[in-house]
Design an enzyme around this catalytic site. Structure first.
Site, PDB file in Angstrom:
ATOM      1  N   ASN A  57      35.900 -41.610  17.093  1.00  0.00           N
ATOM      2  CA  ASN A  57      36.243 -41.815  18.507  1.00  0.00           C
ATOM      3  C   ASN A  57      37.402 -40.891  18.871  1.00  0.00           C
ATOM      4  O   ASN A  57      37.324 -40.106  19.809  1.00  0.00           O
ATOM      5  CB  ASN A  57      36.660 -43.257  18.777  1.00  0.00           C
ATOM      6  N   HIS A  96      37.410 -49.427  26.168  1.00  0.00           N
ATOM      7  CA  HIS A  96      37.847 -50.636  25.472  1.00  0.00           C
ATOM      8  C   HIS A  96      36.844 -51.768  25.648  1.00  0.00           C
ATOM      9  O   HIS A  96      36.426 -52.420  24.697  1.00  0.00           O
ATOM     10  CB  HIS A  96      39.215 -51.052  26.005  1.00  0.00           C
ATOM     11  N   MET A 117       2.791 -36.388  34.796  1.00  0.00           N
ATOM     12  CA  MET A 117       2.224 -35.104  35.212  1.00  0.00           C
ATOM     13  C   MET A 117       0.845 -35.308  35.824  1.00  0.00           C
ATOM     14  O   MET A 117       0.371 -36.421  35.952  1.00  0.00           O
ATOM     15  CB  MET A 117       2.189 -34.157  34.030  1.00  0.00           C
ATOM     16  N   GLY A 176       1.869 -40.842  33.086  1.00  0.00           N
ATOM     17  CA  GLY A 176       1.932 -40.825  34.537  1.00  0.00           C
ATOM     18  C   GLY A 176       2.875 -39.787  35.124  1.00  0.00           C
ATOM     19  O   GLY A 176       3.029 -39.702  36.339  1.00  0.00           O
ATOM     20  N   ARG A 190      -6.541 -32.070  32.867  1.00  0.00           N
ATOM     21  CA  ARG A 190      -5.427 -32.997  32.606  1.00  0.00           C
ATOM     22  C   ARG A 190      -4.296 -32.320  31.866  1.00  0.00           C
ATOM     23  O   ARG A 190      -4.522 -31.388  31.098  1.00  0.00           O
ATOM     24  CB  ARG A 190      -5.897 -34.162  31.723  1.00  0.00           C
ATOM     25  N   SER A 210      38.376 -42.381   6.130  1.00  0.00           N
ATOM     26  CA  SER A 210      37.401 -42.954   7.052  1.00  0.00           C
ATOM     27  C   SER A 210      37.473 -42.127   8.328  1.00  0.00           C
ATOM     28  O   SER A 210      38.533 -41.993   8.936  1.00  0.00           O
ATOM     29  CB  SER A 210      37.737 -44.414   7.336  1.00  0.00           C
ATOM     30  N   TYR A 214      29.559 -44.493   3.105  1.00  0.00           N
ATOM     31  CA  TYR A 214      29.158 -45.622   3.939  1.00  0.00           C
ATOM     32  C   TYR A 214      29.359 -45.308   5.418  1.00  0.00           C
ATOM     33  O   TYR A 214      30.091 -44.379   5.773  1.00  0.00           O
ATOM     34  CB  TYR A 214      29.945 -46.892   3.562  1.00  0.00           C
ATOM     35  N   CYS A 262      34.038 -44.830  10.762  1.00  0.00           N
ATOM     36  CA  CYS A 262      34.227 -46.112  11.437  1.00  0.00           C
ATOM     37  C   CYS A 262      34.326 -45.959  12.949  1.00  0.00           C
ATOM     38  O   CYS A 262      34.583 -46.922  13.656  1.00  0.00           O
ATOM     39  CB  CYS A 262      35.430 -46.853  10.880  1.00  0.00           C
ATOM     40  N   LYS A 304      -2.550 -34.825  23.543  1.00  0.00           N
ATOM     41  CA  LYS A 304      -3.901 -35.188  23.985  1.00  0.00           C
ATOM     42  C   LYS A 304      -4.939 -34.209  23.415  1.00  0.00           C
ATOM     43  O   LYS A 304      -5.961 -34.617  22.861  1.00  0.00           O
ATOM     44  CB  LYS A 304      -3.970 -35.203  25.512  1.00  0.00           C
ATOM     45  N   ARG A 328      -4.064 -42.038  21.187  1.00  0.00           N
ATOM     46  CA  ARG A 328      -2.701 -41.663  20.798  1.00  0.00           C
ATOM     47  C   ARG A 328      -2.041 -42.888  20.194  1.00  0.00           C
ATOM     48  O   ARG A 328      -2.503 -44.013  20.405  1.00  0.00           O
ATOM     49  CB  ARG A 328      -1.898 -41.170  22.010  1.00  0.00           C
TER      50      ARG A 328
HETATM   51  C1  PEP Z   1      38.326 -43.961  15.948  1.00  0.00           C
HETATM   52  O1  PEP Z   1      39.201 -43.349  16.533  1.00  0.00           O
HETATM   53  O2  PEP Z   1      37.189 -43.494  15.732  1.00  0.00           O
HETATM   54  C2  PEP Z   1      38.553 -45.330  15.465  1.00  0.00           C
HETATM   55  C3  PEP Z   1      37.637 -45.955  14.763  1.00  0.00           C
HETATM   56  O3  PEP Z   1      39.707 -45.937  15.832  1.00  0.00           O
HETATM   57  P1  PEP Z   1      39.952 -46.562  17.288  1.00  0.00           P
HETATM   58  O4  PEP Z   1      38.654 -46.613  17.995  1.00  0.00           O
HETATM   59  O5  PEP Z   1      40.523 -47.911  17.065  1.00  0.00           O
HETATM   60  O6  PEP Z   1      40.927 -45.602  17.883  1.00  0.00           O
END
Ligand code: PEP
Ligand code: MG
Length: 892
Positions: free
Chosen positions: A787, A474, A113, A111, A102, A783, A870, A850, A32, A358
């Site tokens: 996860n 899952h 503060m 809103g 202000r 790759s 990628y 992935c 501001k 703003r």
């Molecule tokens: C991962 O582990 O990142 C992965 C892509 O395989 P999944 O999720 O099938 O274990």
């Protein structure tokens, strides 16, 4: 030493202190303050004022105690600047200067503060204001507003008492509206208010204007740490250590009679993006009247008023001169900031004043339209347009969404696991979901948690709701992959399978009752809420073309059915980064062959079952290769622990026993033998291939046979990339690569067709990242399976994390859920190390990601930095990833 107070406004907007660039830096003086100084600098009418820096706030909150003498001196000097400019003195009983105080953080927190208006009024100055304004009613109205606001914000008194007193005063006089109150009515209210203050506070309302000012400054600083500000920061990823600036500015009055007004406006429609001024205003009112909803504001433009068939005149009609001036300011500000502006203004006796500007908040649809149109208008370039649109906001446009105008009867809330809206009858198991969906009914699958064998039910359902599980559970992963809206981890949900009923909070429901899920917010609602369809053409398509021009990384998709692949291609996927083959094993037609394979006593028994599965897998891959012809397809060999495929319950065991001719007792014993204490770290991934190479051999055969068939039929190049999961050592990969290569040689000989193919691996265990150099000698590509890499690096189970991770994020232990946004500091090091060590050995090693992070913009930015080739994301995230990849490339 840097200054802690910057003045703005005044004659011709020029002010010596603003020669210091810090005076226009959002980080120092807040959004501001920076914009007020900027507007004054370009000659717009801005009431003079000053800003105390965010740095001073941070210091105050850390050290507490009193303000320094240096700050007090600076503020006194800055106040003199205002006094000189407007020709009034603060606290002067004859001709008083009034100010507003202000907040103003680096980014706007609407809103959240505190604000105090009309500061500087007391029993003496109110008389002076009466004289100088020639309007006794206005003066006393301002005084009562000030007492009310100051008591609430600074003194922390119960504002209900003040509202109540005002209501009684109106009632006693037989008035409906505040505007009917006369000067003497307001005087009586002021008396009443002062009594309330004295009673609650034990001392009179502060009459000393300096005490008032410093009280307000302190209150604004304190409001940075208010509960609501903290919650807002958490929801919007705003760091807690930024602090807020304080803006003190000469008051201008929109409540000085019928030639005065106040309003808020956007230079373009923030909901649709249409290039039309959009705003609201009120005659004879102060700013808070517009936002507080005490009076219904009027339309700004004639066109908007006519469209809404409203009677009260628009500002364009009622105050044409001020409106024309305002419209010119809109144009100037848009050109200056090259963006849509959200503006606050006041007209005091016909004179226009700017109080704020703003960049305006907007819907995803409006963001796209504005970005594209501003490029057409020559206001911004393509790169700026790309950077301006929040990739995650595109989610709103990729799924049918709930009609924002429709009422919602909220039953509960969970995690927004997969966006989009879904309504349907509650069903409590996958088979029922499939059956009822086949009959044409819209159903929502509600489970405690889902397992891979619910997949058919998930596919059949419009949406999925689970009581447990987080964003990478899952249910969430599969739902995002299928584009099914999903709310997971709804902790208030309990299911009683016996009576087929459920409870959500204190509401009881039964199977068949209709509910609606909002996968974008996690809301669970009773009944059906109407939806609106997504629009992917037009501005969306244009922005995507620009994004593709500017990005370096490719964007692939995680998909395993031809239908998902087709959709991903429509969304612009440039290949498949992860085809999880296990989901294919659950198909009704083949699950008994899968079970037969798992329960077989020896290799011969397994091979017999695999022979049944081969044609099915081949057909799967043919379908995928056909859709993806010409594009790379990464197929991952079987990954999950085998017991996931086993029968549950006596009925399923009996069914299987009939189908494969093995006694129920034997089957149950085998199933028990397969039990694991920690299946995530158990007999899964490439360990399956090491112990039962015939499984991978069958899968490799299915891949190569399918690829040869499709290549021969279509004449297109099919380049399968065979991916081995959960590798920890070079030797594992070496052994399994040999299985794949030997199968390829055999198939090519049989088919009389030779194909180019690659064998690579997932990097999803810390050891694999550490040993990436060695592993790269066997792998053509890596790759990153982030996860599992997150799970194994943090030692946090991805399926159980939802139960305890949110306090971790709230307490700032992790800035965001590490299964949603890559833990760049920690897991990121392993990704970077894996990439560097791999490339050092094989310079053309293809690198991708992935895990779920492949669809998260912050993680994508990291992937760009590390030089991945990628990212791979679920089909609905592909456009998000395309835009995020372009932004990441532009940021470099
Ligand atoms: C991962 O582990 O990142 C992965 C892509 O395989 P999944 O999720 O099938 O274990
Ligand atoms: Mg994995």
């Amino acid at each position: 030493m840097n200054r802690q107070v910057y003045t703005f406004g005044g004659n011709a907007g020029n002010d010596v202190r603003n020669d210091d660039p810090r005076g226009r830096d959002k980080v120092v003086v807040g959004g501001k303050g920076a914009n007020l100084a900027e507007m004054a600098g370009i000659g717009l009418p801005v009431p003079p004022g000053f800003t105390i820096t965010t740095e001073e706030c941070v210091k105050y909150l850390a050290e507490g105690g009193d303000f320094s003498d240096a700050l007090r001196a600076d503020v006194a000097e800055a106040l003199t600047h205002i006094e000189k400019t407007v020709g009034k003195a603060f606290g002067d009983a004859a001709d008083p200067l009034l100010v507003s105080v202000r907040s103003g953080a680096r980014v706007s927190m609407p809103g959240m503060m505190d604000t105090v208006l009309n500061l500087g009024l007391n029993d003496a100055t109110v008389e002076g204001l009466t004289q100088t304004s020639g309007d006794e009613r206005f003066a006393w109205d301002s005084y009562r507003r000030f007492i009310q606001m100051y008591s609430d914000v600074v003194l922390g008194l119960d504002h209900g008492r003040f509202e109540e007193a005002l209501e009684i005063a109106k009632e006693d006089n037989g008035y409906m509206n505040d505007v009917e109150m006369t000067a003497s009515n307001w005087k009586a209210v002021v008396r009443e208010y002062k009594g309330i203050v004295e009673e609650q506070l034990g001392r009179p309302f502060p009459q000393d204007v300096q005490e008032q000012l410093w009280g307000a400054i302190r209150a604004v600083f304190d409001s940075w740490d208010s509960d609501r500000a903290r919650v807002y920061r958490r929801l919007n990823d705003i760091p807690g250590d930024w602090g807020t600036a304080v803006n003190v500015q000469a008051m201008v009055f929109g409540n000085m009679g019928d030639t005065s007004a106040t309003g808020v406006a956007f230079t373009r429609d923030p909901a649709t993006g249409e290039k039309a001024y959009y705003g609201e205003w009120l005659v004879n009112a102060q700013g808070e009247d517009v936002v507080a909803g005490i009076r219904t504001p009027q339309y700004l433009t004639k066109a908007a008023r006519e469209r809404a068939r409203a009677k009260p005149l628009s500002m364009e009609e009622a105050m044409p001169e001020a409106y024309t001036e305002l419209a010119a300011v809109f144009e100037l500000l848009e050109k200056h900031y090259r963006d849509m502006q959200d503006i606050e203004f006041t007209v005091e006796r016909g004179k226009l004043w700017m109080l704020q500007t703003r960049s305006g908040k907007r819907t995803a649809k409006a963001a796209l339209k504005m970005a594209v149109e501003m490029v057409d208008e020559g206001l911004i370039d393509e790169a700026t347009a790309i950077v301006r649109v929040d990739p995650m906001a595109l989610d709103q446009l990729l799924h049918p969404t709930l009609d924002p105008k429709a009422p919602r009867d909220i039953l509960g809330k969970g995690l927004p696991a997969s966006p989009g809206a879904a309504s349907g009858a509650i069903v409590l198991d996958a088979d029922t979901a499939e059956k009822r969906a086949e009959m044409g009914e819209a159903v929502v699958l509600v489970r405690v948690e889902t397992s891979p064998e619910d997949i058919h039910g998930m596919h059949a359902a419009r949406g999925i709701l689970t009581a447990r599980g987080g964003m990478t559970s899952h249910a969430a992963v599969v739902a995002r992959g299928m584009g099914r809206p999903c709310v997971s981890g709804a902790s208030g949900l309990s299911i009683d399978m016996k009576s087929r009923t459920l409870r959500m909070g204190n509401r009881a429901l039964k199977e068949g009752d209709v509910i609606t899920l909002d996968g974008a917010t996690g809301d669970i609602m009773a009944g059906e809420v109407p939806t609106i369809e997504p629009e992917l053409a037009g501005d969306f398509a244009t922005l995507m073309v620009w994004a593709d021009k500017h990005r370096r990384m490719k964007v692939r998709t995680n998909a395993e059915t031809p239908a998902d692949c087709r959709m991903a291609r429509q969304f612009g996927a440039e290949g498949i980064g992860l085809c999880r083959t296990e989901h294919m094993f659950f198909d009704a037609g083949r699950i008994s062959a899968v079970r037969q394979m798992i329960l077989a006593e020896d290799e011969g028994g397994r091979r017999a079952a695999l022979t049944k599965l081969l044609p099915e897998q081949r057909a799967d891959f043919i379908g995928i290769f056909e859709v993806m012809a010409g594009l790379p397809v990464t197929i991952r060999l079987l990954d999950p622990p085998l017991h996931e495929f086993l029968p549950h319950g006596d009925g399923e065991f009996a069914e299987l026993s009939d189908a494969i001719g093995i006694g129920v007792e034997t089957l149950k014993r085998r199933a028990e033998e397969l039990h694991e204490f920690n299946p995530m770290l158990g007999h899964r991934g490439c360990r399956l291939g090491i112990t039962f190479p015939e499984i991978y051999e069958m899968q490799a055969r299915a891949i190569f046979e399918a690829a040869c068939d499709v290549a021969a039929a279509s004449g297109e190049a099919i380049v399968p990339e065979v991916m081995i999961p959960l590798v920890a050592t070079r030797r594992e990969l070496q052994i399994l690569k040999k299985v794949v290569d030997e199968t390829a040689v055999r198939v090519f000989a049989e088919k009389g067709h030779v194909l180019d193919y690659m064998v690579g691996t997932m990097i999803e265990l810390p050891r694999a990242a550490l040993m990436a150099g060695e592993i790269a000698e066997e792998a053509r590509f890596f790759s990153f399976g982030t996860n599992d890499l997150t799970q194994t690096t943090l030692g946090v189970s991805r399926d159980d994390a939802a139960r305890f991770l949110s306090p971790y994020v709230e307490k700032g232990i992790y800035p965001r859920d590490p299964f949603v946004s890559l833990d760049i500091e920690g897991v990121g090091q392993l990704v970077q190390m894996g990439a560097e060590r791999g490339r050092a050995v094989r310079c053309d090693l293809k690198l991708g990601i992935c895990g779920e992070h492949g669809g998260d913009p912050a993680s994508i930015a990291f992937c760009e930095k590390v030089g991945l080739d990628y990212v791979s994301a679920s089909p609905y995230r592909v456009p998000i990833a395309r835009l995020a990849a372009a932004q990441a490339a532009l940021a470099k």
